[in-house]
Structure formats: C-alpha cells, structure tokens
Scaffold this motif. Structure first.
Motif, PDB file in Angstrom:
ATOM      1  N   GLY A  44     -48.678 -28.353  21.887  1.00 35.82           N
ATOM      2  CA  GLY A  44     -48.166 -29.568  22.501  1.00 35.82           C
ATOM      3  C   GLY A  44     -47.610 -29.268  23.880  1.00 35.82           C
ATOM      4  O   GLY A  44     -47.388 -28.115  24.259  1.00 35.82           O
ATOM      5  N   ILE A  45     -47.404 -30.321  24.654  1.00 32.09           N
ATOM      6  CA  ILE A  45     -46.868 -30.180  26.018  1.00 32.09           C
ATOM      7  C   ILE A  45     -45.414 -29.715  25.968  1.00 32.09           C
ATOM      8  O   ILE A  45     -44.634 -30.141  25.107  1.00 32.09           O
ATOM      9  N   LEU A  46     -45.056 -28.844  26.907  1.00 32.26           N
ATOM     10  CA  LEU A  46     -43.659 -28.447  27.061  1.00 32.26           C
ATOM     11  C   LEU A  46     -43.022 -29.322  28.134  1.00 32.26           C
ATOM     12  O   LEU A  46     -43.368 -29.220  29.307  1.00 32.26           O
ATOM     13  N   LYS A  47     -42.130 -30.201  27.733  1.00 29.19           N
ATOM     14  CA  LYS A  47     -41.404 -30.985  28.727  1.00 29.19           C
ATOM     15  C   LYS A  47     -40.324 -30.093  29.350  1.00 29.19           C
ATOM     16  O   LYS A  47     -39.975 -29.038  28.822  1.00 29.19           O
ATOM     17  N   GLU A  48     -39.799 -30.537  30.472  1.00 28.32           N
ATOM     18  CA  GLU A  48     -38.786 -29.739  31.171  1.00 28.32           C
ATOM     19  C   GLU A  48     -37.594 -29.478  30.249  1.00 28.32           C
ATOM     20  O   GLU A  48     -37.102 -30.377  29.574  1.00 28.32           O
ATOM     21  N   GLY A 133     -42.524 -30.537  35.890  1.00 26.79           N
ATOM     22  CA  GLY A 133     -43.380 -31.634  36.317  1.00 26.79           C
ATOM     23  C   GLY A 133     -44.146 -32.275  35.176  1.00 26.79           C
ATOM     24  O   GLY A 133     -44.993 -33.145  35.401  1.00 26.79           O
ATOM     25  N   SER A 134     -43.871 -31.874  33.951  1.00 28.27           N
ATOM     26  CA  SER A 134     -44.576 -32.415  32.782  1.00 28.27           C
ATOM     27  C   SER A 134     -43.776 -33.562  32.162  1.00 28.27           C
ATOM     28  O   SER A 134     -42.583 -33.724  32.423  1.00 28.27           O
ATOM     29  N   ASP A 135     -44.456 -34.358  31.337  1.00 24.03           N
ATOM     30  CA  ASP A 135     -43.782 -35.418  30.595  1.00 24.03           C
ATOM     31  C   ASP A 135     -44.499 -35.597  29.258  1.00 24.03           C
ATOM     32  O   ASP A 135     -45.271 -34.726  28.850  1.00 24.03           O
ATOM     33  N   ASP A 136     -44.289 -36.723  28.593  1.00 25.33           N
ATOM     34  CA  ASP A 136     -44.849 -36.934  27.255  1.00 25.33           C
ATOM     35  C   ASP A 136     -46.374 -36.944  27.242  1.00 25.33           C
ATOM     36  O   ASP A 136     -46.996 -36.611  26.221  1.00 25.33           O
TER      37      ASP A 136
END
Length: 201
Positions: A44-48, A133-136
């Motif tokens: 999954g994406i790593l949010k800040e 710079g990432s989000d959901d």
C-alpha cells in the motif's frame, strides 16, 4: 617463437578482458526467489509520516544499493521515495538517498544506489522506506512475500507483518562464476576457429 608469443599475448589479453567483464552487480536475494511473483502482495501507499522497515543480515563485504520492486499508484511523478540504511546495532543511519516517482518503473525492479558501504559482511541492517508528496490515491507501493519462514522483522506503517520485502542487495564485485564461464566460452570459440582454419587451410 613469434607465433608462441602472439598466442600467449592473445591469451593474456582475453583473460584480462574476462577479468574486467566479470566485475558485475551481484544480487543477493532477501526473499525466496522461488516464490511465484503472482503470490506477491502489496504494502500500500506510504502517506507522509508512515514508514516501512525491513531488517536483514548482509552476507557480502560491501553494498552499493538495492533493487526494489515497486508499483506506481496514480500520478506519482511528484512523489519522492526516501530510502535509508540503518546500522541495527548502533541505530545510526549509514546511508540515505531519495528517488522521484517519475524515475520509478512501474511493476519492475528499480535500482536505488548509494555510496559504497564497506565492511558489511555479517552485520545486521534496517532498510527504511518513506514517501513525501503522497496521499490516499497517489504514491508508490512496494511488494512483499508474505511467507511465514522469514526470521527477519518487517514493519509496515507501525504494524509488524509476516514476510519479506521483494528486494535484492547490490554488490559490485568480481564474480568468479562469470569469469570462468566467459573464459570457457572464449577458449571454446578460439579452439573452434583454430580447427576451422586447419580444415580449410
């Protein structure tokens, strides 16, 4: 005499070429390379503020980087992936760098380099991954083999997870196997060409 010297000189030149060619980027697989890639799962994406940490023991005398399999989610061109290597014993960061999402190839292994780290054999390290710079819906996700056989510890977003990141350690060094194989091929070709020359002479 001149013919013998020419043969010796040619042999030496070929061995030197094979020796130089045999200095390659040697990959050490942290995961089970027999695992079918279809069985890999995503982190999954790593949010800040979120991170992934993976412990491992280095078997080579030096490290020049990692090959990390990643997938892009959304338009990740403005996302940066920060990767760092931490000495597990001292807790100090020994190498760190970042790569832009625009440089990451989707669903492929990506080489993430750093300045050569020496005297690494037998030492325990922690690979740490974060994103900015990432989000959901936009960012970079990584692959892992969710097997139970790994003794190393993997934490994803603060949660301990069974498995191992799909990552290979890179060591640029002389590889004896490559040298032997290449030398054998060159010797075979040289012998074959000599045989043909005698046949058609």
């Amino acid at each position: 005499m001149k013919k013998k010297l020419s043969v010796i000189l040619a042999a030496v030149c070929l061995l030197v070429f094979a020796y130089l060619y045999a200095h390659i980027d040697k990959n050490t697989y942290l995961y089970d390379r027999n695992t079918d890639s279809a069985d890999f799962t995503g982190t999954g994406i790593l949010k800040e503020g979120e991170e992934i940490t993976q412990t491992f023991t280095c078997t080579e005398d030096s490290l020049d980087g990692i090959n990390l399999k990643a997938t892009l989610v959304g338009d990740a061109g403005q996302v940066n992936v920060e990767y760092s290597l931490i000495d597990a014993e001292s807790g100090s960061v020994v190498r760190e760098a970042l790569v832009s999402g625009s440089e990451i190839e989707n669903n492929k292994f990506n080489r993430l380099s750093f300045q050569t780290l020496t005297k690494t054999a037998g030492k325990d390290y922690i690979l740490k991954l974060t994103e900015t710079g990432s989000d959901d819906i936009t960012g970079v996700s990584f692959y892992l083999d969710a097997g139970d056989e790994y003794k190393e510890r993997l934490f994803i977003k603060g949660n301990e997870t069974k498995g191992m990141l799909i990552v290979r350690l890179i060591t640029h060094r002389f590889d004896l196997e490559t040298f032997v194989v290449l030398s054998g091929i060159v010797a075979f070709i040289a012998g074959f060409m000599k045989m043909l020359y005698k046949l058609f002479k």
